[in-house]
Every structure is written in C-alpha cells, then in structure tokens.
Design a protein around this motif. Structure first.
Motif, mmCIF file in Angstrom:
data_model
loop_
_atom_site.group_PDB
_atom_site.id
_atom_site.type_symbol
_atom_site.label_atom_id
_atom_site.label_comp_id
_atom_site.label_asym_id
_atom_site.label_seq_id
_atom_site.Cartn_x
_atom_site.Cartn_y
_atom_site.Cartn_z
ATOM 1 N N PHE A 53 0.833 -1.200 0.000
ATOM 2 C CA PHE A 53 0.000 0.000 0.000
ATOM 3 C C PHE A 53 0.873 1.257 0.000
ATOM 4 O O PHE A 53 0.552 2.257 -0.655
ATOM 5 N N GLN A 54 1.976 1.203 0.728
ATOM 6 C CA GLN A 54 2.889 2.341 0.753
ATOM 7 C C GLN A 54 3.489 2.584 -0.629
ATOM 8 O O GLN A 54 3.647 3.727 -1.063
ATOM 9 N N THR A 55 3.819 1.506 -1.333
ATOM 10 C CA THR A 55 4.327 1.641 -2.699
ATOM 11 C C THR A 55 3.275 2.277 -3.596
ATOM 12 O O THR A 55 3.588 3.117 -4.456
ATOM 13 N N THR A 56 2.022 1.885 -3.403
ATOM 14 C CA THR A 56 0.937 2.482 -4.183
ATOM 15 C C THR A 56 0.825 3.974 -3.896
ATOM 16 O O THR A 56 0.613 4.785 -4.814
ATOM 17 N N LEU A 57 0.970 4.353 -2.631
ATOM 18 C CA LEU A 57 0.883 5.763 -2.268
ATOM 19 C C LEU A 57 2.016 6.570 -2.896
ATOM 20 O O LEU A 57 1.821 7.721 -3.316
ATOM 21 N N SER A 84 3.678 13.481 -11.015
ATOM 22 C CA SER A 84 3.939 13.009 -12.372
ATOM 23 C C SER A 84 2.878 12.032 -12.852
ATOM 24 O O SER A 84 2.620 11.915 -14.045
ATOM 25 N N LYS A 85 2.241 11.321 -11.907
ATOM 26 C CA LYS A 85 1.193 10.377 -12.288
ATOM 27 C C LYS A 85 -0.174 11.066 -12.357
ATOM 28 O O LYS A 85 -0.920 10.903 -13.325
ATOM 29 N N LEU A 86 -0.494 11.851 -11.319
ATOM 30 C CA LEU A 86 -1.815 12.473 -11.280
ATOM 31 C C LEU A 86 -1.932 13.662 -12.224
ATOM 32 O O LEU A 86 -3.037 14.070 -12.562
ATOM 33 N N ILE A 121 -4.176 8.467 -14.805
ATOM 34 C CA ILE A 121 -4.648 9.031 -13.547
ATOM 35 C C ILE A 121 -5.696 8.113 -12.915
ATOM 36 O O ILE A 121 -5.668 7.843 -11.704
ATOM 37 N N GLU A 122 -6.636 7.620 -13.717
ATOM 38 C CA GLU A 122 -7.666 6.721 -13.191
ATOM 39 C C GLU A 122 -7.042 5.447 -12.639
ATOM 40 O O GLU A 122 -7.457 4.948 -11.584
ATOM 41 N N THR A 123 -6.044 4.914 -13.325
ATOM 42 C CA THR A 123 -5.373 3.700 -12.840
ATOM 43 C C THR A 123 -4.699 3.941 -11.497
ATOM 44 O O THR A 123 -4.750 3.098 -10.588
ATOM 45 N N ALA A 124 -4.064 5.112 -11.338
ATOM 46 C CA ALA A 124 -3.393 5.427 -10.079
ATOM 47 C C ALA A 124 -4.392 5.541 -8.931
ATOM 48 O O ALA A 124 -4.144 5.035 -7.824
ATOM 49 N N VAL A 125 -5.539 6.168 -9.165
ATOM 50 C CA VAL A 125 -6.550 6.308 -8.113
ATOM 51 C C VAL A 125 -7.178 4.958 -7.784
ATOM 52 O O VAL A 125 -7.409 4.629 -6.610
ATOM 53 N N ASP A 166 -16.451 5.962 -7.359
ATOM 54 C CA ASP A 166 -17.437 6.338 -8.373
ATOM 55 C C ASP A 166 -16.644 6.837 -9.590
ATOM 56 O O ASP A 166 -16.134 7.967 -9.606
ATOM 57 N N ALA A 167 -16.534 5.997 -10.626
ATOM 58 C CA ALA A 167 -15.710 6.321 -11.792
ATOM 59 C C ALA A 167 -16.218 7.555 -12.519
ATOM 60 O O ALA A 167 -15.422 8.382 -13.001
ATOM 61 N N ALA A 168 -17.526 7.737 -12.605
ATOM 62 C CA ALA A 168 -18.078 8.885 -13.309
ATOM 63 C C ALA A 168 -17.714 10.193 -12.609
ATOM 64 O O ALA A 168 -17.363 11.189 -13.262
ATOM 65 N N LYS A 169 -17.785 10.196 -11.279
ATOM 66 C CA LYS A 169 -17.446 11.406 -10.539
ATOM 67 C C LYS A 169 -15.953 11.697 -10.634
ATOM 68 O O LYS A 169 -15.534 12.867 -10.681
ATOM 69 N N LEU A 170 -15.116 10.638 -10.661
ATOM 70 C CA LEU A 170 -13.674 10.832 -10.817
ATOM 71 C C LEU A 170 -13.372 11.469 -12.174
ATOM 72 O O LEU A 170 -12.569 12.410 -12.259
ATOM 73 N N GLN A 171 -13.988 10.984 -13.238
ATOM 74 C CA GLN A 171 -13.770 11.551 -14.560
ATOM 75 C C GLN A 171 -14.250 12.994 -14.635
ATOM 76 O O GLN A 171 -13.625 13.830 -15.307
ATOM 77 N N SER A 172 -15.313 13.310 -13.933
ATOM 78 C CA SER A 172 -15.800 14.682 -13.899
ATOM 79 C C SER A 172 -14.798 15.605 -13.220
ATOM 80 O O SER A 172 -14.545 16.724 -13.681
ATOM 81 N N ALA A 173 -14.204 15.137 -12.109
ATOM 82 C CA ALA A 173 -13.195 15.933 -11.405
ATOM 83 C C ALA A 173 -11.959 16.121 -12.283
ATOM 84 O O ALA A 173 -11.333 17.194 -12.285
ATOM 85 N N LEU A 174 -11.605 15.072 -13.049
ATOM 86 C CA LEU A 174 -10.462 15.179 -13.949
ATOM 87 C C LEU A 174 -10.707 16.219 -15.030
ATOM 88 O O LEU A 174 -9.825 17.001 -15.380
ATOM 89 N N ALA A 175 -11.893 16.213 -15.575
ATOM 90 C CA ALA A 175 -12.203 17.135 -16.655
ATOM 91 C C ALA A 175 -12.289 18.568 -16.152
ATOM 92 O O ALA A 175 -11.910 19.508 -16.861
ATOM 93 N N TYR A 176 -12.786 18.766 -14.934
ATOM 94 C CA TYR A 176 -13.025 20.107 -14.428
ATOM 95 C C TYR A 176 -11.777 20.726 -13.804
ATOM 96 O O TYR A 176 -11.468 21.893 -14.055
#
Length: 638
Positions: free
Chosen positions: A56-60, A66-68, A286-290, A367-377
């Motif tokens: 989990f620490q490696t994931t963090l 650079s990823k987000l 970005i979605e993969t990282a989250v 919630d994938a849809a809300k994540l994509q909305s935050a990415l776009a906005y």
C-alpha cells in the motif's frame, strides 16, 4: 495349582495411575506448546499485515504529481520523431518539421595492409571546436585531450585500443573498406561545435609529415600531406527543425530544452513535410493510479478485519484479536481517510469530491463517473488532493523539494545575498596575436589551485575565439581536471574574464605573481577574487597607444626601516649646508632603484619647513640584518 497373593495393593490399576500421573506432568509442556503455536501464528499474521502495508505504501508513492498530472504526447508520423512530456507541459497541438539531423565528426586514414602494421609512437592531441572553412575555433566547453601512444602500441590496432581506453570523447574503430584496414576517429558528441582537430607529437621529430604517427594529424587549415593527413569521412552538423514556425538548431537529436516539459527525439529528416505533435492529459493513467489507491486501502482494511475478528472464521477468532497495535493501525487509517487535507481550496478538497466514499464495512468505494468529472473540471486540484505540492509565486525562486516535516501553508523567502563566484576581469582589450615563447604562457590560481598552460600560437579571429582557447586549455590542465575544478572564460567588448565554475566564499580566481594573466587588473568580487600587483598588466599585451601607466612598485620592509633611520639621524645632527626645499611628489611610474643610491649621508637629506623629509630612494638589503628596525606605526608628517 495357581498361587494367589492377597494384600492391600492387589486390586490397584497401576497402568491407569501411571498414565494419569504422566498427563499431569505433561500439562505445563502442553501449555508451552500451545503458547508457542499462538505466538507463531501472531508473528505470521503481523508479517502478512506488514507485507500488505508495504504494498500500500508503494501504491501511495505512485500517487505523485507526475502520475496524477500525467500528460502524453504523440507525433502523427512516428518515423519522423518521438516525443515525451512531463506534467509541466501544456496541452495543445503543434507543428514539427525536421530539416536535418545532428551528426558527429568522423575522420579516416588511408587503407593499411593489416591491423598489425606499424603506424608510429608519440602522442595525439584531440581538440574540439568549429570549422568555418578557413579556420578552426576551439570549443571552450570541451577541453583538449591528449592520448599517449607508447612504442608497444604503435600498430594500427594499438592506436585504436589506446584511444578507446582513454575515454576522451573520441572513439576509434577499424573498418575494412575492401582495399585494406581503415582507422576511423569519431567524436562521441554530435554537433558543429564538436569538430575534431588532431595534433601529433611524433617520436620521429616531425608532427606534420606523412610518415610515422604524423599520418594521423588533421589540421583543417593545413595543406594535404603537411598537417592535414586524415580525410573527413563525415562533417559535424547540428540538428535543424521548425517547431510551430520557429527555426531551431541543437547539437544533438535529443532536444530537451526547446519547449518546457517536452522532449523530442528526432529520427528522420523530411524537409517540406511537417507532422502534427499533440499533447493531451493522460486520464487513463490518472484513473489507474486512483483505482490502485482504493484497492490497496481495501486490501489492508480487509486483512485487519480478518486478523482481529472474534470467533468469525474459527472458534478462537483471528490471530491478532485484542491486540492494541492493530487497533491503533486501524484507527489511524480511518482518521487519515476521514480528515480532509489541510491547505486545499477549490472544488476538490476531500476524497468524496473525487468519487471516493467510505462504506459501512470500512472499505472504500470509487465512483468512476465522478472521478472523470473531477479530472475534466480541475485535474490540478485532484493532484493536490493526493500529493504534497508546492510552487513559487516568484519566477526568480524555484522550489527544489520538500519532506514529510514540511508544514503546509505559505512561507516567505527573503533573499539577501545570492551566491556569487570568483571572477578575474581584464582592464584592457586583449591582444589577439599569441606568439610562441613571448605571450603564450598563462598561470592562474583557481579556487586555491595553481594552474599553468601554454596557448596555441597564432592570430585569433576575435576575443571570443581567444576566450574559447583559454577555457579549453585551462579546463584540460591536469591541475584542474584532477581536482574537479573548472572555469568559464568569456569576452565582452574585447575584454576577457575568467570565472570559477563553483559558487561561494571558496570560489576564487587570481593571477599568479610574475605572470601575465589572460584577464588583467583584478576587480574586487563579492567572492573575494584577488590579484597580485605584479600581475596587473593586461594580457595579452594591448597596443602601446592604448596601454595604461605602470603602477608604483611596492616599498619593501627594508626601505621603510632605512628611511626611518635616516630621518632620525637627520633630526639629531642636521647639516649646516642643507638647503630647505619642498618634497617632490611621487611619480606614478617610480620604481625601486639600486641599493647604492640609498647610501647617502643623513646630513644630505633636504627638509622643508612644515613638511616631512623627502623619501630617499632605497632598496631592501640582500640579506636580513639583526639590527634592522622593527615595524613601526604609520609615520605622520613632522
């Protein structure tokens, strides 16, 4: 007939008694065995939990800017160039046209019969610079390099091996062209400023003829067979391309500084056919990282629930039930997830804004849809939610990094003194003609290290060409190279300046006494650059009409004491024949005369009313004298 024995122990079950006694004795051992098994199970459970938390620490750590803030680039013609970007690149579409590729300089010999053929011994000096068709100009950023060819390395293969072993920025290879073995010298760096010039010090005494090691000499300005004995196989050239209508040249095909955050690798020249380069945000990365963050958290949370459960998976419950440590880990993870990060503003300030919510069992839901909305906005706000980010509000200051102890918020930075470096600047225009044995020697002290070099004789095209020669020779000198030191030599208005490559109080450049430095008459520098008075003349010497008057020579300690003794003697026994006269002013061009002129009688020193005696010319005695007076306080006018 059978024998029967009667007594008090005849009806006892001895076997049962012994079994029970043994069971009683074994009970402590069984308890220890049970405790050992439980301890082993707990150790194994903690090891399993530690492994999950390490993952989990490696994931963090993967949730960085650079990823987000990941961007991606694509070129419409992949054979023309490849592109990569960082998070600082701006989205958009660009035009790219590759006109020419950068290439290194290559020189070749005539064909030899075999690799074992004797070439000669001596030394090869490789210089790097530019060739404009008439003259060679040294590249000050790349010092000249010398390779010794010992008698045991005098074959064609031996020269190749000696050059390659030296690792000087030149490679040597042998190529069979069908008529024989050809030795090829190639610069490891591409670009027009990396052209090669090869000078030879031949053991046969002639470094330019077509015999011995001199056959490897290459002076582009010399005549064929008399210093230009190699043939140019490939000219050095810069890369040339047009980006969004702007013509750009670079010495390499790997371009990292043309556009911020964009790296280009030029692969093929195709003039007249531009390609499209697109820079877009990499939302998939970005979605993969989250998603990896949510999965890692849930894996750890489920493991904690299983290991600390009471009688759910087995009558005894989890291996770590009741453990205070695991309860503490669980509480801290809940607190981090439930508490919004400090210092965030905007539309994304907590996990729920990115579509991440906490379920009743303690795990997270995405919630994938809300994540994509935050990415776009607001993609930048999303990046700040997961990572520690910082930026400078002043373009003159760059944030180099931060750590776990860095406090969130705004911090004031007051730069009172930027770091400086030692520098020596000339006081007159540099002479461009360097004559062997006359003004070709240069000695400086760089960061406390003395270095002496000899410049190539000749007339330089301009001060910049001379500066490049001085820098190349200084940086190639073993005294600096072995100490990890370097200088930068520049020219402004025909005046040379030598600056240390490092900053701080230890950064100094001074002219050594008794030499003519390439940069004259030191100007005081914040980094304590100093220059001795004996080294104050302009170097190389300027024209006589433009020269400045010489400085007065310093007075020695011996002169000071001799002058004081005569003054005291004159005050005790003045000569009646002395005629008071005014003291003549000192001349700016005065020099220290011979000792004989200082042997006048005290009575012959003229004095004027209200003025000090005239300073008699003198010199320090050749050997120290015990009777010499001690240093006194500065004299005042009598």
């Amino acid at each position: 007939m059978p024998i029967s024995l009667a007594g008090i122990g005849s009806n006892l079950d001895v076997d049962a008694l012994v079994t029970q006694l043994m069971a009683l004795e074994r009970r402590p051992l069984n308890q220890l065995s049970t405790q050992s098994s439980a301890t082993s199970a707990r150790i194994s459970a903690y090891g399993s939990l530690k492994g999950l938390m390490a993952e989990f620490q490696t994931t963090l750590k993967g949730l960085d800017a650079s990823k987000l803030g990941a961007m991606k680039a694509a070129v419409s013609d992949a054979t023309l160039a490849q592109a990569s970007v960082t998070a600082s690149a701006a989205e958009g579409a660009h035009s790219l046209e590759v006109l020419a590729l950068a290439q290194p300089h290559r020189l070749r010999t005539a064909a030899f019969a075999a690799t074992t053929e004797i070439v000669g011994s001596g030394s090869l000096t490789f210089e790097f610079g530019t060739w404009d068709g008439t003259s060679f100009g040294a590249n000050g950023a790349k010092p000249a390099q010398t390779v010794t060819i010992a008698p045991g390395q005098s074959t064609l293969a031996g020269v190749r091996d000696a050059v390659n072993a030296a690792a000087i920025g030149v490679t040597a290879s042998l190529v069979n062209d069908g008529t024989g073995q050809v030795l090829v010298f190639s610069s490891t760096a591409s670009g027009a400023a990396s052209s090669l010039k090869v000078s030879v010090a031949d053991d046969d005494g002639n470094g330019t003829d077509a015999a011995g090691l001199s056959r490897l000499a290459f002076d582009p300005a010399a005549l064929a067979g008399a210093g230009r004995n190699l043939t140019q196989a490939q000219a050095a050239a810069d890369a040339s391309f047009i980006f969004d209508g702007i013509a750009i040249t670079r010495p390499t095909n790997l371009v990292t500084d043309a556009v911020e955050g964009l790296t280009l690798t030029l692969a093929r020249a195709l003039p007249g056919t531009p390609a499209t380069l697109s820079v877009t945000r990499d939302t998939a990365a970005i979605e993969t990282a989250v998603e990896s963050f949510v999965k890692g958290y849930n894996d750890v949370r489920k493991a904690i629930s299983t290991l600390s459960a009471y009688g759910t998976s087995s009558p005894a419950g989890g291996a770590l039930q009741g453990e205070s440590l695991i309860r503490s880990i669980e509480a801290k993870m809940r607190a981090v997830i439930g508490q919004p990060p400090a210092g965030l503003t905007g539309t994304v300030t907590q996990l729920a804004d990115a579509g991440i919510t906490l379920k009743s069992d303690g795990t997270l839901a995405l919630d994938a849809a809300k994540l994509q909305s935050a990415l776009a906005y607001s993609p930048d706000a999303l990046a700040r939610l997961f990572t520690a980010t910082g930026r400078s509000l002043d373009s003159r200051i760059t944030l180099a990094g931060y750590g776990a102890a860095t406090a969130a918020g705004s911090h004031a930075v007051d730069v009172t003194q930027p770091a400086t470096r030692g520098q020596l600047t000339g006081s007159a225009t540099a002479g461009l003609t360097i004559t062997s044995g006359v003004n070709d020697a240069l000695t400086l002290d760089v960061d406390g290290t003395s270095v002496s070099v000899t410049l190539a004789a000749g007339t330089y095209a301009d001060a910049a060409a001379l500066a490049a020669e001085v820098q190349s020779k200084l940086n190639a000198a073993p005294a600096l190279a072995q100490s990890g030191l370097a200088v930068e030599v520049g020219a402004s208005g025909g005046v040379l300046s030598v600056a240390s490559a490092r900053y701080g109080l230890l950064s100094t450049v001074t002219g050594a006494a008794g030499t003519r430095p390439a940069a004259s008459s030191a100007r005081p520098h914040p980094s304590r650059a100093r220059m001795s008075r004996a080294a104050s003349a302009a170097w190389p010497p300027p024209a006589a009409a433009g020269s400045s008057p010489a400085r007065p020579a310093p007075r020695s300690k011996g002169c000071r004491c001799a002058w004081t003794r005569r003054r005291r003697a004159a005050s005790r026994s003045p000569s009646p024949a002395a005629t008071p006269t005014a003291s003549p002013p000192r001349s700016a061009s005065s020099s220290i005369p011979t000792a004989a002129s200082a042997r006048g009688s005290p009575g012959s020193m003229p004095r004027s009313s209200g003025s000090r005696p005239a300073a008699r010319p003198c010199s320090a005695p050749s050997t120290p004298r015990k009777s010499a007076c001690a240093p006194s306080s500065p004299r005042s006018t009598p």
